[in-house]
Design a protein around this motif. Structure first.
Motif, PDB file in Angstrom:
ATOM      1  N   UNK A 113      10.736 -31.041 -18.608  1.00 45.19           N
ATOM      2  CA  UNK A 113       9.307 -31.357 -18.692  1.00 45.19           C
ATOM      3  C   UNK A 113       8.707 -30.461 -19.763  1.00 45.19           C
ATOM      4  N   UNK A 114       8.019 -31.069 -20.722  1.00 46.64           N
ATOM      5  CA  UNK A 114       7.489 -30.349 -21.877  1.00 46.64           C
ATOM      6  C   UNK A 114       5.990 -30.589 -21.968  1.00 46.64           C
ATOM      7  N   UNK A 115       5.236 -29.521 -22.213  1.00 51.16           N
ATOM      8  CA  UNK A 115       3.802 -29.696 -22.413  1.00 51.16           C
ATOM      9  C   UNK A 115       3.568 -30.561 -23.645  1.00 51.16           C
ATOM     10  N   UNK A 116       2.633 -31.522 -23.599  1.00 49.63           N
ATOM     11  CA  UNK A 116       2.393 -32.384 -24.759  1.00 49.63           C
ATOM     12  C   UNK A 116       1.911 -31.607 -25.986  1.00 49.63           C
ATOM     13  N   UNK A 117       1.341 -30.441 -25.775  1.00 50.74           N
ATOM     14  CA  UNK A 117       0.883 -29.609 -26.905  1.00 50.74           C
ATOM     15  C   UNK A 117       2.041 -28.914 -27.615  1.00 50.74           C
ATOM     16  N   UNK A 118       3.209 -28.891 -26.990  1.00 52.85           N
ATOM     17  CA  UNK A 118       4.371 -28.229 -27.583  1.00 52.85           C
ATOM     18  C   UNK A 118       5.071 -29.211 -28.526  1.00 52.85           C
ATOM     19  N   UNK A 119       4.422 -29.459 -29.644  1.00 49.64           N
ATOM     20  CA  UNK A 119       4.912 -30.462 -30.593  1.00 49.64           C
ATOM     21  C   UNK A 119       6.289 -30.123 -31.150  1.00 49.64           C
ATOM     22  N   UNK A 120       6.562 -28.840 -31.366  1.00 53.20           N
ATOM     23  CA  UNK A 120       7.870 -28.445 -31.903  1.00 53.20           C
ATOM     24  C   UNK A 120       8.981 -28.795 -30.918  1.00 53.20           C
ATOM     25  N   UNK A 121       8.767 -28.540 -29.636  1.00 57.65           N
ATOM     26  CA  UNK A 121       9.790 -28.849 -28.638  1.00 57.65           C
ATOM     27  C   UNK A 121       9.972 -30.356 -28.496  1.00 57.65           C
ATOM     28  N   UNK A 122       8.886 -31.097 -28.496  1.00 62.18           N
ATOM     29  CA  UNK A 122       9.005 -32.557 -28.417  1.00 62.18           C
ATOM     30  C   UNK A 122       9.777 -33.097 -29.616  1.00 62.18           C
ATOM     31  N   UNK A 123       9.480 -32.605 -30.812  1.00 65.04           N
ATOM     32  CA  UNK A 123      10.196 -33.049 -32.013  1.00 65.04           C
ATOM     33  C   UNK A 123      11.675 -32.673 -31.939  1.00 65.04           C
ATOM     34  N   UNK A 124      11.964 -31.474 -31.465  1.00 59.17           N
ATOM     35  CA  UNK A 124      13.353 -31.047 -31.308  1.00 59.17           C
ATOM     36  C   UNK A 124      14.098 -31.980 -30.363  1.00 59.17           C
ATOM     37  N   UNK A 125      13.502 -32.267 -29.221  1.00 55.77           N
ATOM     38  CA  UNK A 125      14.163 -33.137 -28.255  1.00 55.77           C
ATOM     39  C   UNK A 125      14.311 -34.564 -28.783  1.00 55.77           C
ATOM     40  N   UNK A 126      13.328 -35.045 -29.516  1.00 56.05           N
ATOM     41  CA  UNK A 126      13.461 -36.359 -30.162  1.00 56.05           C
ATOM     42  C   UNK A 126      14.672 -36.353 -31.091  1.00 56.05           C
ATOM     43  N   UNK A 127      14.780 -35.320 -31.909  1.00 60.74           N
ATOM     44  CA  UNK A 127      15.878 -35.223 -32.878  1.00 60.74           C
ATOM     45  C   UNK A 127      17.232 -35.137 -32.187  1.00 60.74           C
ATOM     46  N   UNK A 128      17.264 -34.511 -31.010  1.00 56.57           N
ATOM     47  CA  UNK A 128      18.515 -34.364 -30.257  1.00 56.57           C
ATOM     48  C   UNK A 128      18.875 -35.617 -29.466  1.00 56.57           C
ATOM     49  N   UNK A 129      18.041 -36.657 -29.528  1.00 57.36           N
ATOM     50  CA  UNK A 129      18.359 -37.912 -28.868  1.00 57.36           C
ATOM     51  C   UNK A 129      17.757 -38.097 -27.488  1.00 57.36           C
ATOM     52  N   UNK A 130      16.908 -37.175 -27.062  1.00 59.67           N
ATOM     53  CA  UNK A 130      16.223 -37.342 -25.782  1.00 59.67           C
ATOM     54  C   UNK A 130      15.191 -38.456 -25.923  1.00 59.67           C
ATOM     55  N   UNK A 131      14.927 -39.129 -24.833  1.00 56.97           N
ATOM     56  CA  UNK A 131      13.851 -40.124 -24.844  1.00 56.97           C
ATOM     57  C   UNK A 131      12.729 -39.630 -23.940  1.00 56.97           C
ATOM     58  N   UNK A 132      11.527 -40.017 -24.295  1.00 56.78           N
ATOM     59  CA  UNK A 132      10.357 -39.664 -23.501  1.00 56.78           C
ATOM     60  C   UNK A 132      10.214 -40.702 -22.395  1.00 56.78           C
ATOM     61  N   UNK A 133      10.358 -40.246 -21.159  1.00 55.83           N
ATOM     62  CA  UNK A 133      10.367 -41.144 -20.014  1.00 55.83           C
ATOM     63  C   UNK A 133       8.960 -41.406 -19.507  1.00 55.83           C
ATOM     64  N   UNK A 134       8.112 -40.408 -19.550  1.00 56.19           N
ATOM     65  CA  UNK A 134       6.759 -40.599 -19.049  1.00 56.19           C
ATOM     66  C   UNK A 134       5.956 -39.319 -19.096  1.00 56.19           C
TER      67      UNK A 134
END
Length: 161
Positions: A113-134
Motif C-alpha cells: 500500500x503506497x500513499x498517492x503522494x509518493x509519486x516516486x514509489x508509485x513510478x518505481x512499482x509501475x516500472x517493476x511491473x506492479x499494477x494498481x489494484x485500487x
C-alpha cells in the motif's frame, strides 16, 4: 544484492528513518526495533543493495499478508532507498530480486500500500511491473510529520508472479 543480516541494522534503520521523516513512506512514526524487524520478516526475502565498498544503498523486506492458510502465497513488502542513492536503479533492482526470490519460494503475489503522494514509489512499482489494484480512501490517520492529523489514502499495488 545480498541477504540482509543483523549487522546491516544500523544502515537499514537509518534508511528507514529517512523515509519516515518525509511523511510519505509509512504510517509508522519510527522504525521498529531490530528484534521486531527481523522476527516479523519472511526468511530469505530481506535483501540489501550495497555499493562496491559494502555500504547499504537500500533494502527490501517482506511480511506475510495474513496468517490464514489461503493467503500463504501472498506477501506484503517494503522497499527503501538511501536518498543519496535515489535515481540509480537501486529500488528497481531490489524489487526484481524480491520477485525472483519470492517466486522461487512459491509465493504468487507481492503487494504493498503506497500513499498517492509518493509519486516516486508509485513510478518505481509501475516500472517493476506492479499494477494498481485500487485506492483505499481515508484508511488511516497520520500521527506524525507534515501530514499529522490528516486522514490518508493508499494505493494498493500488486505483482502476480
Amino acid at each position: 544484492m545480498r541477504d540482509m543480516i543483523p549487522a546491516d541494522w544500523s544502515e537499514v534503520e537509518r534508511i528507514h528513518a529517512a523515509g519516515i521523516a518525509g511523511g510519505n513512506a509509512t504510517f509508522a512514526e519510527a522504525p521498529p526495533s531490530k528484534a521486531e524487524f527481523f522476527a516479523s520478516r519472511i526468511p530469505g526475502l530481506s535483501v540489501v543493495a550495497t555499493d562496491p565498498q559494502g555500504a547499504v544503498w537500500g533494502w527490501v523486506a517482506a511480511t506475510p499478508t495474513s496468517a490464514r492458510e489461503v493467503y500463504r502465497g501472498v506477501l506484503e513488502h517494503s522497499v527503501y532507498v538511501d536518498p543519496a542513492a535515489a535515481g540509480h536503479g537501486v529500488g528497481l533492482g531490489l524489487l526484481r530480486e524480491l520477485a525472483d526470490r519470492a517466486g522461487a519460494a512459491g509465493y504468487w503475489t507481492i503487494q504493498s500500500a503506497i500513499f498517492p503522494e509518493n509519486l516516486a514509489s508509485l513510478a518505481l512499482h509501475d516500472k517493476a511491473g506492479f499494477r494498481r489494484v485500487g485506492r483505499r480512501e481515508r484508511i488511516g490517520r497520520m500521527g506524525y510529520g507534515p501530514f499529522e492529523g490528516i486522514w490518508r489514502d493508499t494505493i494498493l499495488v500488486e505483482l502476480r508472479l
